[in-house]
Design an enzyme around this catalytic site. Structure first.
Site, PDB file in Angstrom:
ATOM      1  N   LEU A 156     -19.442 -41.059  23.933  1.00 23.17           N
ATOM      2  CA  LEU A 156     -19.111 -40.494  25.243  1.00 23.17           C
ATOM      3  C   LEU A 156     -18.475 -41.609  26.064  1.00 23.17           C
ATOM      4  CD1 LEU A 156     -22.367 -38.512  26.209  1.00 23.17           C
ATOM      5  CD2 LEU A 156     -20.213 -37.560  25.369  1.00 23.17           C
ATOM      6  N   ASP A 157     -17.525 -41.246  26.912  1.00 27.61           N
ATOM      7  CA  ASP A 157     -16.934 -42.244  27.811  1.00 27.61           C
ATOM      8  C   ASP A 157     -18.019 -42.849  28.698  1.00 27.61           C
ATOM      9  OD1 ASP A 157     -14.473 -41.608  26.757  1.00 27.61           O
ATOM     10  OD2 ASP A 157     -13.877 -40.326  28.435  1.00 27.61           O
ATOM     11  N   LYS A 158     -17.758 -44.034  29.180  1.00 28.85           N
ATOM     12  CA  LYS A 158     -18.742 -44.750  29.993  1.00 28.85           C
ATOM     13  C   LYS A 158     -19.223 -43.918  31.180  1.00 28.85           C
ATOM     14  CE  LYS A 158     -19.367 -49.036  32.652  1.00 28.85           C
ATOM     15  NZ  LYS A 158     -18.748 -50.320  33.063  1.00 28.85           N
TER      16      LYS A 158
END
Length: 373
Positions: A156-158
């Site tokens: 998942l993106d940050k």
């Protein structure tokens, strides 16, 4: 676990029992894991000459092995080892008690094969430039009494929160990786977006590639050289023309896919300044953090059955829904399998057939009504 290969007297036949963690892998892969000094050429020669056997039967490097089977392996062959400079092993620093407590507090599901955590926004999945704290660096805290450290199987993106699946065994990692690559795993995201799409339920099919000059840090729609990308979206609730709450389902797994696609149709995700610019920040009490949340994951379990898990919203997202007058209970009304079924050719045919049947029934009812009149 596979019996630990020991060093028998020179010239002695070796036998190993296939462990649970190696169930279903190829035989050549087993050698890479447990006898890495044995080259593929040697394994192939042993197979050709009948010296390599599984439960007494001749074996080939491509055979799939099962837990409990007995591998008969010829004596080790002495191979000249080139002189190399010793590799410096960089051990990970042990986690503090606070770090261990933190990663364990994120667990929302666990069994013998998997963990699922609810990743908070702001925590990266893996390390990178100027990124010291990340999920991958905290996984020692989830090892417990297992000999294996959990493995990441997707990302998942940050600044994206929500469901993140971790495999506890190599077998589970291979199983989940296949589920994600074959698109049998279903992922549902929630997002707040600026404005309201004119079509309430649609499919975005726009190829995505790396944006030149960004060093690979930013993606964009690239109709010439981009990779195919598909996203289904569904509007859940609207707040006038100001913003709306949408459900997103990615049918491909491109980097930043949901963010790029929503920005491309003119409705960037709220708080996503990278792709939405100033338009993605709403005035009033709406947080400036990104409002993209991996709400639900449904994937087949390696031991049978299904993992179907939902992650609660982070505080800033839940507060924004409340401030916009949205009812969180409305978000989970459409079953994930129904959306999947509709998107298949067979599902579309069935949907059209059902609509036609309903129309015929309605016309028949109208004719009966007129005859009675």
């Amino acid at each position: 676990m596979t019996d630990t290969p020991s060093t028998p007297p020179l010239g002695e036949i070796r036998q190993f029992t296939v462990g649970f963690d190696d169930d279903g892998i190829r035989l050549d892969r087993w050698f890479k894991r447990h006898l890495p000094d044995t080259s593929f050429n040697i394994v192939s020669r042993w197979a050709r000459t009948g010296q390599l056997r599984i439960d007494g039967r001749r074996a080939t490097p491509g055979d799939r092995i099962e837990a409990g089977q007995i591998l008969r392996v010829p004596p080790a062959e002495s191979v000249p080892v080139p002189v190399q400079a010793p590799k410096v092993k960089r051990d990970r620093a042990p986690l503090s008690d606070d770090e261990t407590d933190f990663i364990r507090s994120l667990i929302i599901h666990q069994d013998k094969q998997a963990f699922v955590i609810n990743k908070p926004p702001g925590l990266a999945t893996q390390g990178g430039t100027k990124t010291d704290k990340h999920v991958d660096g905290l996984l020692d805290g989830l090892q417990f009494d297992s000999e294996n450290r959990p493995k990441l199987v997707h990302r998942l993106d940050k600044d994206t929160s929500g469901v993140l699946l971790l495999a506890r065994t190599s077998r589970a990692a291979a199983h989940f990786a296949k589920a994600f690559s074959s698109r049998t795993a279903r992922k549902v995201y929630w997002a707040l977006v600026a404005g309201v799409p004119s079509i309430e339920d649609g499919m975005i099919e726009l190829p995505i590639g790396k944006q030149p000059g960004s060093g690979g840090e930013k993606m964009h729609v690239d109709t010439k050289e981009g990779s195919p990308a598909r996203t289904r979206y569904r509007v859940i609730e609207v707040a006038g023309n100001r913003a709306c709450w949408v459900e997103l389902q990615p049918y491909t797994g491109r980097t930043h896919q949901l963010r790029v696609h929503m920005a491309a149709i003119g409705h960037p995700i709220v708080g996503d300044g990278k792709y939405g610019g100033i338009e993605c920040f709403l005035t009033g009490d709406i947080s400036r953090k990104m409002h993209l949340h991996a709400r639900r994951l449904k994937v087949d379990h390696p031991d049978g059955g299904v993992i179907d898990i939902v992650a609660e919203l982070p505080p800033h997202f839940a507060e924004s829904l409340k401030n916009l007058g949205f009812d969180e209970k409305l978000g989970d009304l459409l079953p994930v399998d129904e959306v999947k079924a509709i998107d298949t050719p067979e599902g579309k045919r069935r949907l059209i057939a059902n609509k036609a049947k309903d129309a015929r029934r309605a016309r028949k009812g109208e004719r009966r009504g007129r005859s009675r009149a």
